[in-house]
Design a protein around this motif. Sequence first.
Motif, mmCIF file in Angstrom:
data_model
loop_
_atom_site.group_PDB
_atom_site.id
_atom_site.type_symbol
_atom_site.label_atom_id
_atom_site.label_comp_id
_atom_site.label_asym_id
_atom_site.label_seq_id
_atom_site.Cartn_x
_atom_site.Cartn_y
_atom_site.Cartn_z
ATOM 1 N N LEU A 30 31.286 -25.584 -21.621
ATOM 2 C CA LEU A 30 30.149 -25.969 -20.784
ATOM 3 C C LEU A 30 30.556 -27.146 -19.926
ATOM 4 O O LEU A 30 31.280 -28.033 -20.367
ATOM 5 N N ASP A 37 32.284 -16.259 -27.138
ATOM 6 C CA ASP A 37 32.461 -16.981 -25.880
ATOM 7 C C ASP A 37 33.935 -16.927 -25.501
ATOM 8 O O ASP A 37 34.806 -17.283 -26.314
ATOM 9 N N TYR A 41 34.821 -20.753 -16.023
ATOM 10 C CA TYR A 41 33.998 -19.574 -16.206
ATOM 11 C C TYR A 41 33.909 -19.286 -17.705
ATOM 12 O O TYR A 41 34.900 -19.429 -18.435
ATOM 13 N N GLN A 75 30.130 -14.467 -22.043
ATOM 14 C CA GLN A 75 29.424 -14.425 -23.317
ATOM 15 C C GLN A 75 29.001 -12.994 -23.632
ATOM 16 O O GLN A 75 28.460 -12.293 -22.768
ATOM 17 N N ALA A 127 26.848 -12.026 -20.528
ATOM 18 C CA ALA A 127 26.517 -13.031 -19.527
ATOM 19 C C ALA A 127 27.795 -13.676 -19.013
ATOM 20 O O ALA A 127 28.809 -13.748 -19.717
ATOM 21 N N LYS A 151 28.696 -17.303 -16.874
ATOM 22 C CA LYS A 151 28.213 -18.538 -16.265
ATOM 23 C C LYS A 151 29.409 -19.368 -15.827
ATOM 24 O O LYS A 151 30.494 -19.301 -16.414
ATOM 25 N N SER A 207 27.089 -23.649 -8.823
ATOM 26 C CA SER A 207 27.136 -23.069 -10.169
ATOM 27 C C SER A 207 26.212 -21.864 -10.223
ATOM 28 O O SER A 207 25.273 -21.751 -9.435
ATOM 29 N N ARG A 264 24.772 -18.392 -13.050
ATOM 30 C CA ARG A 264 24.736 -17.693 -14.339
ATOM 31 C C ARG A 264 24.072 -16.351 -14.121
ATOM 32 O O ARG A 264 23.036 -16.264 -13.455
ATOM 33 N N LYS A 309 23.057 -12.683 -16.403
ATOM 34 C CA LYS A 309 22.959 -12.093 -17.737
ATOM 35 C C LYS A 309 22.313 -10.717 -17.635
ATOM 36 O O LYS A 309 21.351 -10.529 -16.877
ATOM 37 N N GLU A 358 20.754 -16.993 -12.174
ATOM 38 C CA GLU A 358 20.472 -18.362 -11.748
ATOM 39 C C GLU A 358 21.582 -18.806 -10.803
ATOM 40 O O GLU A 358 22.760 -18.529 -11.044
#
Length: 541
Positions: A83, A314, A322, A325, A364, A366, A374, A376, A378, A415
């Motif tokens: 993250l 992950d 990157y 998930q 997903a 992100k 940035s 994301r 899913k 997002e």
Amino acid sequence: MKKTLLLHILTVAGLILLIDAAYAQPTGGQKTIEVTSSFKPSLMKPDKPVFTPSPFLGDTARPSLSYTIPAQNLSFKFTPASLRPLAYQPDSLLHGGDRLFVKAGIGNLRGATLQAVAAFGDGENSNGQVNGYYDGAKGKRDFQQFAKYGIGVRNTRSVGNNRLDLNAGFDRHDTYRYGYNPDTLDFSKSDLRLNYNYLHAGAQYSNLQSGNAGLWYKAGANLHYFGDNNSNSEMMGAYEFGATKLITEKLWLSAGLEGMFSGLKTTGDNFSNNLTLIPVKVGASLTNKIRLHAGIIPSWNNGDFKLLPDLGADVLIKDGQYVLQLGYAGSYDRNTYQSLAQFNPWVAAPAMVTNTRRSELYGALKAVVDEQFSFRIKAGAGKLYNVPLFINDDIDGKSFNLVYDNLTNVNVEGELTYQLGQKFYWGNTLQVNSYRNLDTYDKAFGWLPVQFRSSARLQIMEQLYVNADIYAFSGTWYQSKGNGSDKASGGFDLNAGLSYQIKKKLGVWLDFRNMLNNSYQRWNQFPVVGFQVLGGVSFRM
């Protein structure tokens, strides 16, 4: 006498002759002169040179002071990392050391708004805020009016190596059941009035450092009372206990206990809604780029036992820039009279409340592409059990009856965020749901298939900000007369505003709501109020 004088003269003359003879040079030798003196000649020391500057010649040409300021962003590049922090978005109206903020304004449609935030605490060991708000308006349709107001307090304090979070508040929502059909029906104001009161308080306790034992823990509890003006009331308590043990640097184990218990008292009956979960999970980092977790969640929903899965992976790509998930997870949505009325204010007091169980297979991606951008995305598919559906009352339609059904959902969520320091921010969210294969009803009444939100904020100059918001959705399905199914039209809501800081502590603002004056219906037969203009002042200290 004369003889004596003559004798003295002869004596002096004789002495002179003798002295002259003694000091006389030889007549044939070299003559010399001897000089005796204490004086020693020397060169004079030169004076220190003094430079006299030339007079300054003035330059009338204006200098060119061109320079660039680097982007005001923070870039965190930990390696490895799953993250990365996004650009800071303040979650409070207070910032920059301010202790009090007040924003107030009025507008058309009897609109009025008020926000007030006061901070307390020393900023290190204790931080807290008191929040108050009011928002109300009256539309052109009969009884089309609402008012929301409340006050809340929260405090976070350090207790040794632990953290204690406290919160409490009161919220009130006043509205009317103005969506009756046909509009020729005659109702009194008291028949349509709805007043919701919500009291809540909670606490959470957790440690700030794991210590030598490598143990993280947290415990929390919340209580609430919710009631309306029709003698319906609900008491609810929720609890959560959890701990995570770091076995090695790459292996951890967690376990917990969480759930809720509630009791709803209506004019017709009394019943309870209870949920208990015992999540147990183990996680491991196989490599610096692959992490896995696997767990099970024994659960009891009103005595009905289900074993929920919790599997996930992950995969870090490009040094964690990157993250991919993948997983298969089960969970519960906790339903209460308060949460249902918050979602749909015109729902009738339910005859029964239960919780919604989900099981979903998902994937997903992100990423934080750079300091500004940035995203994301899913995608998932799964089964939902005991989903609350909202059906218009078949007599006049001024309220919604609550029913439950099971269905399958295929969904995509996205997002996207772009931020350039504190100068510009742009955030977007998209939700697409395909509800299908219902057991009892034809459609998922009351649930939106597509929703899109976009918000932007721009600093034009040091004191002037402008913002814009877009909310769009496709129409929801509703049950028509004769138990048929119809789809409502979609909605598009455009809002904009600006604020200008006159002085450091004083500012003015202007907001435009529903600028296109669309009378769209999020809930069937309940159109929203039209175009609104609100303006006022803000003050901070």
